[in-house]
Every structure is written in C-alpha cells, then in structure tokens.
Scaffold this active site. Structure first.
Site, PDB file in Angstrom:
ATOM      1  N   HIS A   1       0.873  -1.181   0.000  1.00  0.00           N
ATOM      2  CA  HIS A   1       0.000   0.000   0.000  1.00  0.00           C
ATOM      3  C   HIS A   1       0.914   1.237   0.000  1.00  0.00           C
ATOM      4  O   HIS A   1       2.033   1.170   0.519  1.00  0.00           O
ATOM      5  CB  HIS A   1      -0.820  -0.061   1.291  1.00  0.00           C
ATOM      6  CG  HIS A   1      -1.922   0.941   1.422  1.00  0.00           C
ATOM      7  ND1 HIS A   1      -1.699   2.252   1.752  1.00  0.00           N
ATOM      8  CD2 HIS A   1      -3.272   0.807   1.291  1.00  0.00           C
ATOM      9  CE1 HIS A   1      -2.867   2.882   1.830  1.00  0.00           C
ATOM     10  NE2 HIS A   1      -3.832   2.034   1.546  1.00  0.00           N
TER      11      HIS A   1
ATOM     12  N   GLN B   1      -4.608  -5.116   7.176  1.00  0.00           N
ATOM     13  CA  GLN B   1      -5.633  -6.058   6.708  1.00  0.00           C
ATOM     14  C   GLN B   1      -5.667  -7.344   7.529  1.00  0.00           C
ATOM     15  O   GLN B   1      -6.711  -7.981   7.636  1.00  0.00           O
ATOM     16  CB  GLN B   1      -5.385  -6.406   5.225  1.00  0.00           C
ATOM     17  CG  GLN B   1      -5.493  -5.225   4.264  1.00  0.00           C
ATOM     18  CD  GLN B   1      -6.890  -4.623   4.221  1.00  0.00           C
ATOM     19  OE1 GLN B   1      -7.889  -5.300   4.465  1.00  0.00           O
ATOM     20  NE2 GLN B   1      -6.963  -3.329   3.926  1.00  0.00           N
TER      21      GLN B   1
ATOM     22  N   ASP C   1       3.055  -4.557   8.182  1.00  0.00           N
ATOM     23  CA  ASP C   1       1.833  -3.772   8.024  1.00  0.00           C
ATOM     24  C   ASP C   1       0.659  -4.729   8.226  1.00  0.00           C
ATOM     25  O   ASP C   1       0.372  -5.570   7.364  1.00  0.00           O
ATOM     26  CB  ASP C   1       1.817  -3.144   6.623  1.00  0.00           C
ATOM     27  CG  ASP C   1       0.479  -2.488   6.284  1.00  0.00           C
ATOM     28  OD1 ASP C   1      -0.464  -2.582   7.097  1.00  0.00           O
ATOM     29  OD2 ASP C   1       0.380  -1.882   5.195  1.00  0.00           O
TER      30      ASP C   1
ATOM     31  N   LYS D   1     -10.503  -0.477  10.624  1.00  0.00           N
ATOM     32  CA  LYS D   1     -10.721  -1.666   9.800  1.00  0.00           C
ATOM     33  C   LYS D   1     -11.096  -2.866  10.656  1.00  0.00           C
ATOM     34  O   LYS D   1     -11.188  -3.986  10.168  1.00  0.00           O
ATOM     35  CB  LYS D   1      -9.462  -1.976   8.978  1.00  0.00           C
ATOM     36  CG  LYS D   1      -9.124  -0.904   7.925  1.00  0.00           C
ATOM     37  CD  LYS D   1      -7.978  -1.347   7.059  1.00  0.00           C
ATOM     38  CE  LYS D   1      -7.296  -0.199   6.345  1.00  0.00           C
ATOM     39  NZ  LYS D   1      -8.066   0.366   5.226  1.00  0.00           N
TER      40      LYS D   1
ATOM     41  N   CYS E   1      -4.809   2.519  -3.567  1.00  0.00           N
ATOM     42  CA  CYS E   1      -3.587   3.008  -2.923  1.00  0.00           C
ATOM     43  C   CYS E   1      -2.420   2.050  -3.128  1.00  0.00           C
ATOM     44  O   CYS E   1      -1.585   1.874  -2.233  1.00  0.00           O
ATOM     45  CB  CYS E   1      -3.796   3.253  -1.434  1.00  0.00           C
ATOM     46  SG  CYS E   1      -4.996   4.521  -1.111  1.00  0.00           S
TER      47      CYS E   1
END
Lengths: 142, 414
Positions: B128, B208, B205, B231, B369
């Site tokens: 991203h 998600q 990261d 999220k 993104c």
C-alpha cells in the site's frame, strides 16, 4: 436502476467509438494527467493557428464518462476560435460544479453529461479532459 | 477462556445498524468495502456515546474524577490491545492516528536514527502507498536505498528474490501481512526469521491481517507491527504501533509537544517514558477507548468460526465471480484473505462501481492506494469486493447478479 440518467446511448457510443482519439507516445503529450483517486489517465495534444483550435488528440484510459466527455469535447471544439473554446471550457466546468446551466442547443451531445452532476464523485471524470484542454491552451499561449 | 457461542453471521450482522439501512431508493445496503473500513457494531457505538456522556476529560493530567476515569479507560485500552496481539508488555503499544502514522513514526524516528547512505530498506511490490511513501521520504533524507521483493503472477512473493536481496546491506524489511488488493497472506514468519539472521529489523503492516486473523507478535517475532482501528470495527482516527520495548526506548521522539515530555526548560527537554514519549498532544481518547470496545467484541466471539466463515465466503465469491464472462481475478495466492480484486474486459472499474452502487452495492474501484502493484498487473484501476465477518452469501449473490447486468449493458453495441 436509473442508469438512463447517466449512461445514455450517446455516452456508450462515444465510449466505445471515441472520436479524435489516438495513441500519444510517452513524453510527447502536452498534457499527461492522472486522477490520483481513481487512476483515470488522459494524454492530450492540441494545435492552434491564427486563433483557431485546429486539432485535439486525446488518449484516454478511463471510465465511460471520462472517455465520452473527452470524445464529445473534441468534436465540439475543433475548428472553433480559441477564445470561444476557452469560454466554453469555463462555462462547462462551472455547470458541472453546480453553476449556471448551458442550453441543450449549445451542448448538443454533451447534454447527456448533465446527469453526472447528481453524482459528486463522478464529476471529476467528466471535467478531466476539459481541464487538460485548458492546460494545453495555456501552454500554446505561453 | 469462557466458552462462546459458535459464530453465526446473521446474528453478528444484526449488531451493525448501518447494514440494515436502505440506500439508493430503498435498496438494501450490500457492503463489500470492508478492506477500506469496516462498519461499527452497537457495542462500539454505545461505547462512544457512553464515553462522552459519562467520562469525557483529558488524560494524564488533572486530578478530578473525570480525568481519572478517562485515563483509566484509555490505559486499559492499551492493555487490551497488548493482550489482543500477544504483546507481553503494554509499554510496547503506541497509539497513533492509524497504520499510516504508525509507519511514518518508524520511518522518521527509527529510520532517521539508523539509516545511512548505502543501507537498503527492503519492501515488496505489493505494498500500500502507506508502506512505500514514508520510506521514500526517509530514503531521500538519509541516502538509504529502497529495494522491492517482486511478486509472481499468482500474487505471491518471490521468496528466492527475497533471499538474494538479503545478501546486501539490508537494515530493515517492511512488508504487508495481507495484501489489500490481491488478498495474499504473506509468510511473514519465515521472512522475519531470515531478516533477523541477516541482522535486519522487520516492520509488518497488519492493516488487513489484524482484523481478520489472530496475531501473536511474540511468536511472529516482528520488531514493529502497524494497524488501524477503523478496519476492525473501531472508530476512524485511531491506530496502533507495536514495537519491541528496547527499540522504542532507543528511538528519538517523532512529534514533540505536551504529554511526551518529562521536563521542559527554555533550552531543552527530556522525554517521558515509553510509550508516552511517542504520544505528543491530546490523543484520540474516545477512539482509543472505542478500539478497546471493538477488541471486547472480538474476544467475546468465536473467532475461529468467524474466520472460517470469511474464508468459505471468499471461496464462494471467487467461484461465483467466475460466472461473469470476461472477468479476470487478480490474486490467486494459496493463503488469502477476503479482499477480492478483478477486472472485466470492456468495462472500466469506475463504471462497474457506479452501476452496482445503483443496486445498493458498495465496492471499491481504482488503484486501492497500490499504484505500483496495479501497474505491474498492466492495469490503471481494478474493482475490489472485500469481505468481513458480517457478509453473507446473499451479498455475493447480489454482487454477481448486478455484475451480470453491468456486463450485458456494456456488451450491447450502440
């Protein structure tokens, strides 16, 4: 679905058979713009002589609205005095942003784009080519 | 652990008021954009109202009753977050605005202190923008170089290429745990082990992955983990940086201001203990406490069952999408989550998103993104349907029916 409001036959026609489109090699476009929110990508060249817009060539990797707007714009402006074109650009973009409405007579095929005003997130798709042409005309003036 | 009821998607869904709200002339909302942000359950909504009606005050200052309550709940959220991701020490949890700020914090604080000309930062080609741009910024100021692990046509990282990259002077590896476009779950455990053998630190990261699967930072052994509350059912504007305490101790502050100091004179200042050293200014108190409430929801539910539900629904979505003539699925990794991206020949993603929206269906269209990733796929934009535990087969059926109509509409030749 109220698709007729926005995806009219005329828009689909310009999307599938865009007028005045051509491949513009990298680095040879006067204007090369991407819409960072969606990835629509426009390259545009224009030619002016004696105050008249002689030609516009667009390469557009965009949605139906972006492509159709580019195609209809090119049809509308080629062969007209630059001053008139600039005035039309300003009034068309103004209309899309909620300003004074242009008459259907003046707009012709472009009338089909009026429905896009109902969808704020799509207005940029519609005005991208117009901003591109404006930028190209600025370069030609300079 | 107390026993919990087996996961029931319909019952879970009923806790999200917005999912019962009609859109576009009374059509039921079909929300398939949870990789962008999830909806919020009543527990979190009630918590936000409770916070502002019973305890709103600034934290870590003031000795009145409300300040005491707010501070207690704020710090309790930190303990919940630490437990949620298996961090042994709550001091390793720094609250940020989101994943993006957490990564920028590491890039600007750790990066500027450790990166020198000639050092390499290894990223992946499926990141991203929030895990690319912060490193480009710090590379420009430190002279460090960036290198990217490529991915295969299936959407999996090329681990042989990674091994080769690790022969060089790599100081840091930063990669996504789960791609927001391809859905790929990357083998972070083996990547972390290899990076550590080469003397590099690793940032994961988790934007998600943390909402989707149980995370144990101690077992994973990542040095940094960044993720966002919004999220995972929490409000927007709250995120987390997990870091090993020894790293945080040695890092210079990121932002300066109130809250993060120990002593300030006109000439200089000293810093508060971690994690407060990295929390300058009044934090997002309500959001932080809301994140704690979201974690309570996770901990009260059958998480294995929820994950199995989402995995089965992802498989169902992929199978049904194949019924759409000309649809190309982007991302076929063996291990994957619920972000399903695709293109349809002859129809631009914008137009797809606009059409299905007329049927009340929310999907994402664009570059998500991740422009370098999309470019590698030879596209300028994709359409993405992304799932969460509250989605059901009915949502997928509605999407496929709508896509079939879109395809028919654009196929008729004017």
């Amino acid at each position: 679905m109220h698709l007729d409001e926005i995806y009219q036959e005329i828009i689909l026609d310009h999307y599938k058979h865009p007028r005045h489109f051509g491949k513009i090699p990298d680095g040879q476009a006067m204007v090369d713009e991407e819409n960072p929110t969606c990835g629509d990508h426009i390259k545009l060249n224009a030619a002016v002589a004696d105050g008249t817009l002689l030609d516009v060539v667009v390469e557009c990797a965009g949605c139906a609205i972006c492509t159709a707007s580019s195609s209809m714009m090119a049809e509308k402006v080629i062969g007209r005095p630059v001053a008139e074109v600039r005035d039309l650009i300003a009034r068309f973009n103004g209309m899309m942003r909620g300003g004074a409405e242009l008459s259907d007579d003046e707009l012709g095929d472009l009338t089909a784009l009026k429905g896009v005003r109902k969808y704020p997130l799509r207005i940029k798709c519609c005005t991208m080519a117009w901003h591109g042409l404006d930028a190209a005309l600025n370069q030609l003036k300079a | 652990m107390t026993s919990v009821l087996p996961f029931d998607a319909e019952a879970f869904r009923a806790r999200f008021p917005i999912l019962g709200q009609p859109v576009r002339d009374g059509k039921p909302l079909v929300y398939l954009d949870s990789a962008a942000t999830t909806q919020k359950p009543v527990e979190v909504l009630d918590n936000q109202r409770d916070y502002y009606t019973t305890m709103n005050a600034n934290v870590h200052r003031g000795i009145h009753r409300l300040a005491e309550l707010a501070t207690e709940h704020y710090e309790n959220a930190r303990v919940k977050v630490a437990r949620f991701i298996g961090a042994p020490d709550p001091r390793s949890i720094v609250f940020t605005r989101g994943t993006t700020e957490a990564i920028n914090l590491v890039a600007q604080s750790w990066g500027r202190a450790h990166l020198t000309p000639g050092d390499t930062v290894v990223l992946t080609a499926m990141e991203h923008h929030s895990n690319i741009v912060p490193w480009q910024l710090v590379a420009a100021t430190t002279g460090a170089k960036l290198a990217y692990i490529p991915f295969t046509p299936e959407g999996e990282l090329d681990l042989a290429a990674f091994e080769r990259l690790m022969q060089g002077p790599v100081k840091l590896v930063a990669l996504t745990h789960m791609s927001n476009v391809l859905g790929t779950i990357n083998p972070v455990e083996s990547i972390i082990a290899a990076a550590h053998r080469a003397g590099a630190v690793v940032l994961v990261d988790g934007a998600q992955s943390v909402p989707f699967m149980p995370i144990d930072v101690a077992a994973m052994d990542c040095d940094f983990l960044a993720f966002s509350g919004h999220k995972m059912m929490a409000p927007t504007g709250i995120g987390v940086l997990y870091a090993k305490p020894a790293l945080l101790e040695a890092m210079p502050p990121f932002l300066g201001g109130g809250e993060m100091i120990s002593k300030v004179t006109l000439e200089s200042s000293t810093w508060a203990e971690i994690p407060h050293k990295f929390e300058a200014g009044t934090p997002n108190i309500a959001g932080t406490i809301g994140l704690g409430a979201a974690i309570d929801v996770y901990e009260a539910m059958d998480r294995d069952g929820a994950r199995r539900h989402e995995e089965a629904l992802t498989a169902y979505a992929i199978e049904r999408l194949m019924e759409v003539d000309g649809l190309i699925l982007r991302g076929r990794a063996a291990r994957r989550g619920g972000a399903v991206s695709f293109s349809i020949a002859g129809v631009h993603p914008h137009d797809i998103a606009h059409f299905v929206d007329q049927d009340g269906i929310a999907v994402r269209a664009g570059h998500m993104c991740a422009q370098p990733l999309i470019r590698q796929l030879g596209e300028t934009a994709l359409t993405r349907a992304s799932l969460y535990f509250y989605n059901t087969r009915a949502d997928i059926d509605a999407l496929v029916a709508s896509l079939l109509r879109v395809k028919r509409f654009f196929d008729r030749a004017p």
